[in-house]
Design a protein around this motif. Structure first.
Motif, PDB file in Angstrom:
ATOM      1  N   LEU A   1       0.856  -1.181   0.000  1.00  0.00           N
ATOM      2  CA  LEU A   1       0.000   0.000   0.000  1.00  0.00           C
ATOM      3  C   LEU A   1       0.895   1.233   0.000  1.00  0.00           C
ATOM      4  N   CYS A   2       1.009   1.880  -1.157  1.00  0.00           N
ATOM      5  CA  CYS A   2       1.870   3.053  -1.276  1.00  0.00           C
ATOM      6  C   CYS A   2       1.156   4.342  -0.894  1.00  0.00           C
ATOM      7  N   GLY A   3      -0.121   4.317  -0.736  1.00  0.00           N
ATOM      8  CA  GLY A   3      -0.889   5.478  -0.310  1.00  0.00           C
ATOM      9  C   GLY A   3      -2.338   5.086  -0.158  1.00  0.00           C
ATOM     10  N   PRO A   4      -3.035   5.786   0.761  1.00  0.00           N
ATOM     11  CA  PRO A   4      -2.643   6.968   1.524  1.00  0.00           C
ATOM     12  C   PRO A   4      -2.001   6.590   2.853  1.00  0.00           C
ATOM     13  N   THR A   5      -1.618   7.593   3.639  1.00  0.00           N
ATOM     14  CA  THR A   5      -1.318   7.362   5.047  1.00  0.00           C
ATOM     15  C   THR A   5      -2.651   7.278   5.783  1.00  0.00           C
ATOM     16  N   SER A   6      -2.640   6.917   7.042  1.00  0.00           N
ATOM     17  CA  SER A   6      -3.895   6.703   7.758  1.00  0.00           C
ATOM     18  C   SER A   6      -4.561   8.010   8.184  1.00  0.00           C
ATOM     19  N   THR A   7      -3.840   9.136   8.081  1.00  0.00           N
ATOM     20  CA  THR A   7      -4.418  10.443   8.380  1.00  0.00           C
ATOM     21  C   THR A   7      -4.110  11.385   7.227  1.00  0.00           C
TER      22      THR A   7
ATOM     23  N   ALA B   1      -5.327  15.230   5.047  1.00  0.00           N
ATOM     24  CA  ALA B   1      -6.011  16.514   5.164  1.00  0.00           C
ATOM     25  C   ALA B   1      -7.352  16.465   4.446  1.00  0.00           C
ATOM     26  N   SER B   2      -8.274  17.285   4.882  1.00  0.00           N
ATOM     27  CA  SER B   2      -9.567  17.373   4.206  1.00  0.00           C
ATOM     28  C   SER B   2      -9.475  18.363   3.060  1.00  0.00           C
ATOM     29  N   GLY B   3     -10.496  18.342   2.193  1.00  0.00           N
ATOM     30  CA  GLY B   3     -10.564  19.312   1.111  1.00  0.00           C
ATOM     31  C   GLY B   3      -9.944  18.861  -0.181  1.00  0.00           C
ATOM     32  N   SER B   4      -9.384  17.675  -0.240  1.00  0.00           N
ATOM     33  CA  SER B   4      -8.819  17.163  -1.485  1.00  0.00           C
ATOM     34  C   SER B   4      -9.096  15.670  -1.571  1.00  0.00           C
ATOM     35  N   ALA B   5      -9.026  15.136  -2.794  1.00  0.00           N
ATOM     36  CA  ALA B   5      -9.274  13.716  -2.994  1.00  0.00           C
ATOM     37  C   ALA B   5      -8.190  12.888  -2.319  1.00  0.00           C
ATOM     38  N   VAL B   6      -8.579  11.737  -1.814  1.00  0.00           N
ATOM     39  CA  VAL B   6      -7.639  10.824  -1.168  1.00  0.00           C
ATOM     40  C   VAL B   6      -7.088   9.879  -2.229  1.00  0.00           C
ATOM     41  N   GLN B   7      -5.770   9.862  -2.366  1.00  0.00           N
ATOM     42  CA  GLN B   7      -5.111   9.070  -3.397  1.00  0.00           C
ATOM     43  C   GLN B   7      -4.776   7.680  -2.866  1.00  0.00           C
TER      44      GLN B   7
ATOM     45  N   ASP C   1      -4.643   2.326  -8.966  1.00  0.00           N
ATOM     46  CA  ASP C   1      -4.365   3.739  -8.686  1.00  0.00           C
ATOM     47  C   ASP C   1      -5.678   4.480  -8.849  1.00  0.00           C
ATOM     48  N   ALA C   2      -6.154   5.118  -7.798  1.00  0.00           N
ATOM     49  CA  ALA C   2      -7.449   5.799  -7.856  1.00  0.00           C
ATOM     50  C   ALA C   2      -7.511   6.857  -6.772  1.00  0.00           C
ATOM     51  N   SER C   3      -8.410   7.819  -6.950  1.00  0.00           N
ATOM     52  CA  SER C   3      -8.640   8.846  -5.945  1.00  0.00           C
ATOM     53  C   SER C   3     -10.125   8.921  -5.656  1.00  0.00           C
ATOM     54  N   TYR C   4     -10.457   9.190  -4.392  1.00  0.00           N
ATOM     55  CA  TYR C   4     -11.853   9.235  -3.961  1.00  0.00           C
ATOM     56  C   TYR C   4     -12.065  10.459  -3.083  1.00  0.00           C
TER      57      TYR C   4
END
Length: 580
Positions: free
Chosen positions: A401-407, A409-415, A453-456
């Motif tokens: 699992l290269c991303g994300p970390t477990s915490t 920031a808000s306001g952007s997609a999670v990669q 590879d995806a962002s949500y």
């Protein structure tokens, strides 16, 4: 590896799919190296170094046994080790983690009423664990989880005689088996695993080929029973690949006609696309030259998310040389671009294999020239492209699992970026958040590997994430973790223990790592520590959070986090991360 220039008989119809006018998206490039003959269709990472190894047999170099060639660097293999069977000679090989220790093992049939199990010590060396006695001669064998219990099973058939059944032995997960159901077979041939109707249950292909090809598909019920579907016929040896990346296994082959006066090869590749109603839709791809009787190989060689085809072509339609390894890049509309020549030889070239030769996420190729002295060629993919970002772990089985970390920031997609190594051929990766499947990637799996590879868009708060990797038998691997969106802190657990926010277990890192954890104790906190590979790197005294950046060398590292109270009671948590 032996060449495949045997006879076929021709029947059926052809629906021609002409090459579209789309220009090359790019040129595919490979770095070629040469070594003694070791390539085999049996390949998986046995020694946990991120590169696939080969299991094969040879009548000249390992009499009555099989050989294992372990990788020892980029595109390089150590001298093969011979494992002599107690009785008989090897006929077929099955690979899977039969004792549930996370390492791929080997089972060998020997043309007798038994099969041999060799367990992997984790470094690629094997030891004979058991000799299983059967009631019939064991011919072709294949490993898959056919009853969805998360343990690898064994399927086999017999060669000739009165036994015309597919036999299922359920894996116990400890290296042993329980005899399961039998299913009548119409075609006694070589077995392969797939999911041809896309229902998530393992199916079986049995194909017989000497002077003509006969193929039977048996559809599984998820409990070890199988039912026959529509027959598939062609004048080619068919192999299973998900050619169009829709999650249903297809069949692909290159036809030719056998004659003792000289076989005729055709300038076509036939594809039978699997459908949910258990029938096949046939299309034919026209080539610039004639095939050389080899089996096509399928993968996304240029990183555009569309599968391509590797095929050996000859200079004429009678199998005459030179032979050329060609790549047909796929277009989004299902057509293919004209061939790009990768390698040419006056010697006969056997079928290409899709393998992982190094630690990146690009599909590589291996093939052999079938003239004495035999030579193997490894083609490491150097094509620039949008290949998966996350390389699989340096293990035969596991999820990176290269991303994300477990915490985050808000306001952007999670990669999200995931690379997985599966014990059966790789099919897909899925991401689930709070019990909802967000997406899956079916289009960039190859050999035993699958990627995503995806962002949500994820709202603020704490969410439950599950990442699943699946092979074609739908045996699953799960990585789960809490994801906190909109917080700059690493929340401590509610009960005594540790919450590691970075790195996530099995993450792939750069040359430095954020070491970040929080803890809860009974009583009063004395200190927190982080150790890397058995060496203490950082300590805090009093706070319930540890956060620091640590430089790292290449390799897989063990992070040990500890929190200690003033009474001397210690709590710990271990995670692993890799620097390429």
């Amino acid at each position: 590896m032996s060449s495949f220039r045997v006879s076929h008989c021709c029947f059926g119809f052809f629906l021609l799919v002409f090459v579209g006018s789309t220009a090359f998206s790019q040129t595919v490039t490979f770095n070629r190296t040469t070594q003694a003959t070791i390539t085999s269709s049996n390949h998986i990472d046995l020694n946990n170094d991120g590169r696939e190894d080969f299991v094969y047999f040879s009548d000249t170099t390992c009499t009555n046994g099989f050989l294992v060639a372990l990788s020892n660097g980029e595109d390089s293999y150590a001298p093969s080790t011979c494992y002599t069977l107690p009785n008989g000679s090897p006929v077929f090989i099955a690979l899977g983690d039969f004792n549930s220790d996370g390492n791929p093992d080997v089972i060998v049939s020997a043309g007798t009423a038994n099969f041999y199990e060799y367990l992997n010590r984790g470094n690629g060396t094997l030891h004979l664990q058991a000799n299983f006695i059967t009631k019939t001669t064991v011919f072709s064998i294949v490993a898959a989880d056919v009853n969805h219990d998360g343990r690898i099973d064994l399927l086999f058939n017999s060669a000739g005689g009165s036994d015309h059944n597919l036999h299922v032995w359920f894996g116990n997960g400890d290296g042993g088996f329980t005899i399961g159901p039998d299913t009548p077979l119409s075609v006694q041939g070589v077995l392969s695993i797939g999911d041809f109707d896309g229902d998530g249950k393992a199916d079986v292909m049995s194909e017989f080929n000497i002077y003509s090809s006969s193929t039977e598909i048996l559809y599984g019920d998820g409990a070890g029973h199988f039912a026959g579907g529509s027959p598939v016929g062609d004048d080619a040896l068919l192999v299973p690949y998900d050619v169009n990346g829709d999650g249903k296994m297809d069949l692909v082959g290159a036809p030719f006609d056998f004659s003792i006066n000289g076989s005729t090869y055709h300038n076509t590749i036939d594809v039978f696309y699997g459908t949910s109603n258990r029938t096949f839709t046939r299309k034919t791809i026209t080539l610039g030259q004639c095939t050389a009787g080899s089996i096509p190989a399928v993968a996304d060689f240029d990183g555009d998310g569309i599968n391509d085809i590797a095929i050996i072509e000859a200079s004429d339609c009678h199998g005459g040389g030179p032979d050329t390894l060609n790549i047909l890049l796929g277009n989004a509309d299902g057509t293919y671009q004209p061939e790009q020549a990768i390698y040419s030889s006056d010697a006969q070239i056997a079928s290409p294999l899709v393998v992982r030769l190094n630690r990146d996420s690009k599909p590589d190729l291996a093939l052999a020239e079938t003239v004495t002295p035999y030579s193997d060629f490894f083609f490491t993919n150097t094509t620039p492209g949008k290949f998966p970002k996350c390389a699989p772990p340096d293990r035969g089985i596991g999820v990176a699992l290269c991303g994300p970390t477990s915490t985050v920031a808000s306001g952007s997609a999670v990669q999200f970026s995931v690379g997985a190594a599966n014990q059966t051929p790789g099919r897909k990766v899925e991401v689930w958040i709070d019990g909802k499947k967000m997406s899956e990637n079916l289009k960039q799996a190859f050999s035993h590997y699958s990627f995503l590879d995806a962002s949500y868009t994820v709202g603020p708060g704490t969410h439950k994430v599950g990442i699943y990797s699946a092979g074609w038998d739908n045996i699953l691997q799960l990585v789960s973790f809490p994801l906190t969106v909109g917080s700059s802190s690493c929340a401590p657990p509610a009960s005594p223990g540790l919450n590691v926010c970075s790195p996530l277990n099995n993450a792939t890192l750069g040359t430095s790592a954020l070491a970040w954890a929080s803890g809860t104790v009974t009583g009063k906190i004395l200190r927190m520590e982080v150790w890397v590979d058995g060496v203490k790197k950082y300590s805090t005294f009093g706070p319930n959070t540890l956060k620091t950046t640590l430089p790292l060398d290449s390799g897989t590292h063990q992070f040990g986090y500890y929190i200690v109270n003033t009474a001397g009671t210690k709590w710990e948590k271990i995670v692993y991360a890799t620097v390429p």
